[in-house]
Structures are given as C-alpha cells and as structure tokens.
Scaffold this motif. Sequence first.
Motif, PDB file in Angstrom:
ATOM      1  N   TYR A  45       0.846  -1.203   0.000  1.00 12.38           N
ATOM      2  CA  TYR A  45       0.000   0.000   0.000  1.00 12.38           C
ATOM      3  C   TYR A  45       0.879   1.249   0.000  1.00 12.38           C
ATOM      4  CZ  TYR A  45      -3.818   3.144   1.411  1.00 12.38           C
ATOM      5  OH  TYR A  45      -4.757   4.157   1.483  1.00 12.38           O
ATOM      6  N   PRO A  95      -9.484   1.945  -4.401  1.00 16.83           N
ATOM      7  CA  PRO A  95      -8.644   0.799  -4.786  1.00 16.83           C
ATOM      8  C   PRO A  95      -7.162   1.164  -4.961  1.00 16.83           C
ATOM      9  CG  PRO A  95      -9.829   1.622  -6.689  1.00 16.83           C
ATOM     10  CD  PRO A  95     -10.329   2.426  -5.517  1.00 16.83           C
ATOM     11  N   ARG A  99      -7.069  -4.610  -5.972  1.00 24.51           N
ATOM     12  CA  ARG A  99      -7.885  -5.384  -5.035  1.00 24.51           C
ATOM     13  C   ARG A  99      -7.044  -6.149  -4.011  1.00 24.51           C
ATOM     14  NH1 ARG A  99     -13.160  -7.032  -5.002  1.00 24.51           N
ATOM     15  NH2 ARG A  99     -13.511  -5.946  -6.984  1.00 24.51           N
ATOM     16  N   MET A 102      -5.496  -3.830  -1.392  1.00 22.87           N
ATOM     17  CA  MET A 102      -6.488  -3.328  -0.460  1.00 22.87           C
ATOM     18  C   MET A 102      -6.953  -4.407   0.508  1.00 22.87           C
ATOM     19  SD  MET A 102      -6.846  -0.133  -0.623  1.00 22.87           S
ATOM     20  CE  MET A 102      -8.233  -0.102   0.523  1.00 22.87           C
ATOM     21  N   GLN A 105      -4.292  -4.631   3.038  1.00 16.69           N
ATOM     22  CA  GLN A 105      -4.238  -3.428   3.864  1.00 16.69           C
ATOM     23  C   GLN A 105      -5.377  -3.381   4.885  1.00 16.69           C
ATOM     24  OE1 GLN A 105      -1.991  -0.423   4.112  1.00 16.69           O
ATOM     25  NE2 GLN A 105      -3.226  -0.798   5.939  1.00 16.69           N
ATOM     26  N   TRP A 197     -13.210  -6.529  -0.746  1.00 12.94           N
ATOM     27  CA  TRP A 197     -11.987  -6.675  -1.546  1.00 12.94           C
ATOM     28  C   TRP A 197     -11.673  -8.139  -1.819  1.00 12.94           C
ATOM     29  CZ3 TRP A 197     -11.103  -2.614  -4.058  1.00 12.94           C
ATOM     30  CH2 TRP A 197     -11.269  -1.350  -3.502  1.00 12.94           C
TER      31      TRP A 197
END
Length: 201
Positions: A45, A95, A99, A102, A105, A197
């Motif tokens: 991320y 996003p 995907r 996320m 994350q 997600w």
Amino acid sequence: MSLPSVHQRGPRTNAAGGPEREAAARQLRWFEPTIVPGLLQTRDYARAVLSTKFGISDEEVEERVAARLKRQEILDRENPPLLWVILDEWLLRRPVGGRHVMQEQVEHLIAAAKRPLIQIEIIPAATGTHDGLNGHFVIADFDDKPSVAYQESALRGIPVTDRNDIAALNLRWDTLRGETVPRGASLALLEEAAKTWTSGM
C-alpha cells in the motif's frame, strides 16, 4: 489539502513534524480522510501511494517505503505510544494498488484495531460532509511538554505549535469523534470492507 499532495507524501511527512517527536509521544491522535495513516500502511500500500509522484524513480520509492516501515517500529517497542486513529470510511473503498493490495491493507487494519494500544474509529460514508474534509492532521501528546500537531499543504508538511491552533485542532478532533461509530462497530465496518476486496478475486 489537494488529493495529489496526499498521495505524494514522502519521508519528510511525519506525524507531528518528525519521527523523533512521533517516537517521544505518549499518544498520537491521527485523522485521515483519504489514505491509511503511514504508521498503519502495508509495504505494498505504501509503495502504491508513494509511486504516484510524477518523476519519482523506483529506487526513491523503495527508499521512502523502507523509511515509512521503519517508523512503524515504534508500535512494537516496549512502552509504545497509544495510537488513536479516526478514518473516513471512503478511504477503505478506494482501490489503492488494486484489489489484492487493499485486501491485505484492510486486514492489517483489522489486526491493528485489535491491539490494546491502537484504537481505530470510522466515520461512516453515509455521514456525507464533516469537519475533517479539509484535510488530515496529527496531534502528538506528551507527558512533560505541550502537544504539537502536524498538517499538510499542497507543497509541504506544516508543524503546528501555537497554543490556539492546537486548541482548534483539539476541538476538531472532538467534533470528528462525534461523527464516528463506536469501536466495535468500526471493527465491523473494517471487516465488511475486507470482504468487499476479497469477493471476486
């Protein structure tokens, strides 16, 4: 704070003006409307966020990612600061990195939210407008000195030390807390977001 500046935050963007103050704080109160706070970002991320800066090299991105992850070590030390985070739900839906990034994350946020010295509260998307839409801020509270804060303009981070400005940010923090759902409901929102997600992968 404009969206591009949010996504281009580099190593000089540290809570309350620097990693030293971050590490010395008894408590960090962090509001974010657009991206996950740096102290809670996963590697992928962080890489996705930092790589959006125009002209940045892959080497620079990796250096900044490493610096960001290094800062997170304060949460695993003996006697870590209390980290109290307010997030806008919309950042869980953006996003960033795709995907899979996320999913990882949001699952990381769920694990963090279950730690005893980390509190994550969510402002639901249904809230619409609120007092935090003008941008993020961080307030660092200390045992032996006045609180300091940190905000960000389109060009650079701005440490905040003026007593009246700190009081205004404290009021904004309290106002935003009034918009959040309780801790348990916030965790449920995180878990629901993680499922969105996961589906379709």
